[in-house]
Design a protein around this motif. Structure first.
Motif, short mmCIF file in Angstrom:
data_model
loop_
_atom_site.label_atom_id
_atom_site.label_comp_id
_atom_site.label_asym_id
_atom_site.label_seq_id
_atom_site.Cartn_x
_atom_site.Cartn_y
_atom_site.Cartn_z
N HIS A 240 0.83 -1.21 0.00
CA HIS A 240 0.00 0.00 0.00
C HIS A 240 0.86 1.26 0.00
CE1 HIS A 240 -4.05 1.88 0.96
NE2 HIS A 240 -4.34 0.89 0.13
N ASP A 241 0.22 2.36 -0.43
CA ASP A 241 0.93 3.63 -0.66
C ASP A 241 1.76 4.11 0.52
OD1 ASP A 241 -0.98 3.27 -2.63
OD2 ASP A 241 -1.49 5.38 -2.79
N GLU A 242 1.15 4.11 1.72
CA GLU A 242 1.79 4.79 2.84
C GLU A 242 3.12 4.16 3.25
OE1 GLU A 242 -1.90 2.74 4.61
OE2 GLU A 242 -1.18 3.42 2.67
N LEU A 243 3.30 2.87 2.97
CA LEU A 243 4.56 2.21 3.31
C LEU A 243 5.75 2.89 2.64
CD1 LEU A 243 3.58 -1.57 3.00
CD2 LEU A 243 3.27 -0.02 4.95
N HIS A 244 5.50 3.49 1.47
CA HIS A 244 6.58 4.00 0.64
C HIS A 244 7.13 5.34 1.12
CE1 HIS A 244 6.15 0.80 -2.39
NE2 HIS A 244 4.94 0.75 -1.87
N SER A 245 6.40 6.03 1.98
CA SER A 245 6.97 7.22 2.63
C SER A 245 7.32 6.94 4.08
CB SER A 245 6.02 8.41 2.53
OG SER A 245 4.84 8.19 3.29
N LEU A 246 6.49 6.13 4.76
CA LEU A 246 6.77 5.82 6.16
C LEU A 246 8.11 5.10 6.31
CD1 LEU A 246 3.23 4.63 7.34
CD2 LEU A 246 4.36 6.79 7.93
N SER A 247 8.47 4.26 5.33
CA SER A 247 9.74 3.56 5.40
C SER A 247 10.92 4.52 5.41
CB SER A 247 9.86 2.58 4.22
OG SER A 247 9.81 3.29 2.98
N LYS A 248 10.72 5.69 4.82
CA LYS A 248 11.77 6.72 4.78
C LYS A 248 11.72 7.64 6.00
CE LYS A 248 13.17 10.78 2.03
NZ LYS A 248 12.79 11.80 3.04
N ASN A 249 10.51 7.97 6.44
CA ASN A 249 10.36 9.02 7.44
C ASN A 249 10.17 8.52 8.87
OD1 ASN A 249 10.51 11.14 5.52
ND2 ASN A 249 8.37 10.80 4.95
N MET A 250 9.91 7.22 9.05
CA MET A 250 9.74 6.66 10.39
C MET A 250 10.89 5.74 10.73
SD MET A 250 6.92 7.97 11.58
CE MET A 250 6.74 6.94 13.02
N ASP A 251 11.43 5.88 11.92
CA ASP A 251 12.54 5.03 12.37
C ASP A 251 11.95 3.76 13.00
OD1 ASP A 251 15.00 4.04 13.04
OD2 ASP A 251 15.20 5.26 14.85
N ALA A 252 11.45 2.86 12.14
CA ALA A 252 10.85 1.61 12.61
C ALA A 252 11.47 0.44 11.85
CB ALA A 252 9.34 1.63 12.40
N HIS A 253 11.61 -0.70 12.51
CA HIS A 253 12.21 -1.87 11.86
C HIS A 253 11.32 -2.42 10.76
CE1 HIS A 253 15.63 -2.13 14.54
NE2 HIS A 253 14.83 -2.06 15.60
N SER A 254 10.02 -2.53 11.05
CA SER A 254 9.09 -3.11 10.08
C SER A 254 7.80 -2.30 10.04
CB SER A 254 8.76 -4.56 10.43
OG SER A 254 9.92 -5.37 10.38
N ILE A 255 7.29 -2.08 8.82
CA ILE A 255 6.02 -1.37 8.62
C ILE A 255 5.22 -2.16 7.59
CG2 ILE A 255 4.90 0.83 8.09
CD1 ILE A 255 7.66 2.18 8.51
N ARG A 256 4.05 -2.65 7.99
CA ARG A 256 3.26 -3.53 7.13
C ARG A 256 1.83 -3.02 7.03
NH1 ARG A 256 6.20 -7.89 10.82
NH2 ARG A 256 5.00 -6.67 12.33
N PHE A 257 1.18 -3.43 5.94
CA PHE A 257 -0.22 -3.04 5.72
C PHE A 257 -1.05 -4.31 5.54
CE2 PHE A 257 -3.88 -1.97 3.12
CZ PHE A 257 -4.35 -0.82 3.74
N TRP A 258 -2.19 -4.34 6.23
CA TRP A 258 -3.09 -5.50 6.19
C TRP A 258 -4.49 -5.03 5.84
CZ3 TRP A 258 -0.81 -10.26 7.67
CH2 TRP A 258 0.46 -10.14 8.24
#
Length: 419
Positions: A240-258
């Motif tokens: 999903h769309d939001e993963l593609h900016s959150l992966s850059k702007n959030m300091d998190a190990h994993s970001i997934r969409f369900w």
């Protein structure tokens, strides 16, 4: 202070955007709704007047016909309407042409979904880097405010991530965005937004795991989760769309969409796909005419905006976030519940369109007030989430926060391919 709004697109989300703009036109000024089919714009205006939603009768509410792929026409329309804020809710194919017109005129640009090219599906991540972010420097140079992905997901869920980072965690480990529609429209099969864009999402699953992009098969990883209010529902790992900016702007190990799908939906989608009817690639029919099967399927399925009357049940969209605060483990679920019938009663829409259509209007109000008029290109998580979340609550999309919710424990996800 910015004023006058141009809404590009007259589908289900555009319908909600127009209603909410009209209800806040004392701040936003004149409203023009523009689309290739002007009658669709006029139908929305009739709905606004039927519900008596034009707050300030001295402000204009009108329609125009426009080809949103035609940049000179868009530039002229922005100038003619004296629009200082453009809310793009057209098909994802028009994003770059609308953005270019805003850069040329200096108007504020907003959209609710990532750009797509008609002949390219699920390009390599991060998707924003393929089109939108390439125009970031020009926006900054010209002082153009461009707010990307300001729907619900993407949009509100991004703001929740920023809120979690700001107020709830010292360190975030994982973010799982869960989107389930527990409502019923009574049709044999239908999509809640544009079928063409909907089905194009389900080709590849790019997800962010252990700080890298990994690829999985569509609908291959399923979980059950006990949601607030709507109860236990199945959800599938989806790109999903939001993963593609959150992966850059959030300091998190994993970001997934369900996303939630019923067994019936999965079965019908699987059959349609095996028959080739979800393909965007044109085929030649016996008369020599070329047409993409997906466009035929879109023409056959119910128009998403037609689903609203009689739609019952609720949606639940939320972020399950795990991390630490003051050196202690913490888990929260930030979410919203939206009722289909209540949405129809208010603005003659269903909840999927409502959740996507209210946030860009809240953002437009913040821009008009100067709070979010940042004069550069940003994704939602780069903005202060507090005034946005507060405004959404007053506009019909309240945020709830559960401490120590039912734990969401996805399986170990192995990569078919990584980037």
């Amino acid at each position: 202070m910015r004023k006058n709004v141009l809404i590009v697109g007259a589908g289900g989300v555009g319908h909600v955007v127009a209603h909410k703009c009209a209800m806040n036109n004392n701040v936003l000024g004149d409203i023009c709704i523009a689309s290739r089919t002007q009658q669709k714009c006029d139908a929305i205006i009739e709905s606004i007047r039927r519900k008596n939603h034009l707050k300030d009768e001295t402000k204009k509410l009108y329609s125009r016909k426009v080809d949103a792929m035609n940049i000179p026409s868009l530039v002229q329309l922005i100038k003619d309407t004296q629009s200082e804020i453009v809310i793009n809710v057209g098909q994802a194919y028009v994003n770059m042409s609308v953005l270019e017109a805003c850069i040329e005129t200096g108007a504020v640009y907003m959209d609710t979904a990532i750009h797509e090219e008609p002949d390219k599906v699920c390009e390599n991540p991060p998707w924003y880097a393929n089109y939108e972010w390439k125009r970031r420097e020009r926006c900054a140079e010209k002082g153009v405010t461009a707010i990307l992905g300001i729907g619900f997901d993407p949009g509100v869920v991004n703001a929740w991530c920023a809120l979690a980072q700001q107020d709830y965690f010292d360190h975030i480990d994982t973010i799982d965005i869960l989107d389930v529609n527990a409502g019923s429209h009574g049709k044999f099969f239908a999509t809640n937004f544009d079928p063409e864009i909907n089905f194009r999402e389900f080709r590849k699953v790019w997800t962010w795991i252990d700080r890298k992009w990994v690829l999985q098969k569509v609908h291959s990883i399923k979980m059950d989760y006990d949601f607030p209010v709507v109860g236990n529902c199945p959800v599938y790992l989806t790109g999903h769309d939001e993963l593609h900016s959150l992966s850059k702007n959030m300091d998190a190990h994993s970001i997934r969409f369900w996303m939630g799908f019923s067994e019936h939906y999965i079965n019908v989608f699987t059959v349609l796909t095996k028959l080739g009817l979800t393909s965007e690639k044109p085929v030649k029919v016996t008369e020599g005419v070329e047409i993409a099967p997906l466009k035929v399927l879109k023409a056959l399925l119910p128009d998403p905006s037609s689903l609203a009357p009689g739609y019952v049940g609720k949606t639940c969209i939320g972020n399950f976030i795990r991390g630490t605060k003051d050196n202690k483990k913490r888990e929260i679920f930030i979410y919203n519940i939206c009722d289909h019938a209540e949405c129809y009663q208010e603005v003659e829409s269903q909840a999927i369109s409502y959740t996507a259509g209210v946030p860009p209007v809240a953002a437009a109000i913040l821009v008009a007030r100067g709070e979010w008029d940042v004069k550069q290109m940003v994704n939602v998580e780069e903005l202060n989430p507090q005034p946005f979340i507060k405004l959404l609550t007053s506009m019909g999309l309240p945020t709830e926060v559960l401490e120590n919710p039912v734990t969401f424990e996805p399986p170990v996800i192995e990569s078919l391919e990584s980037v």
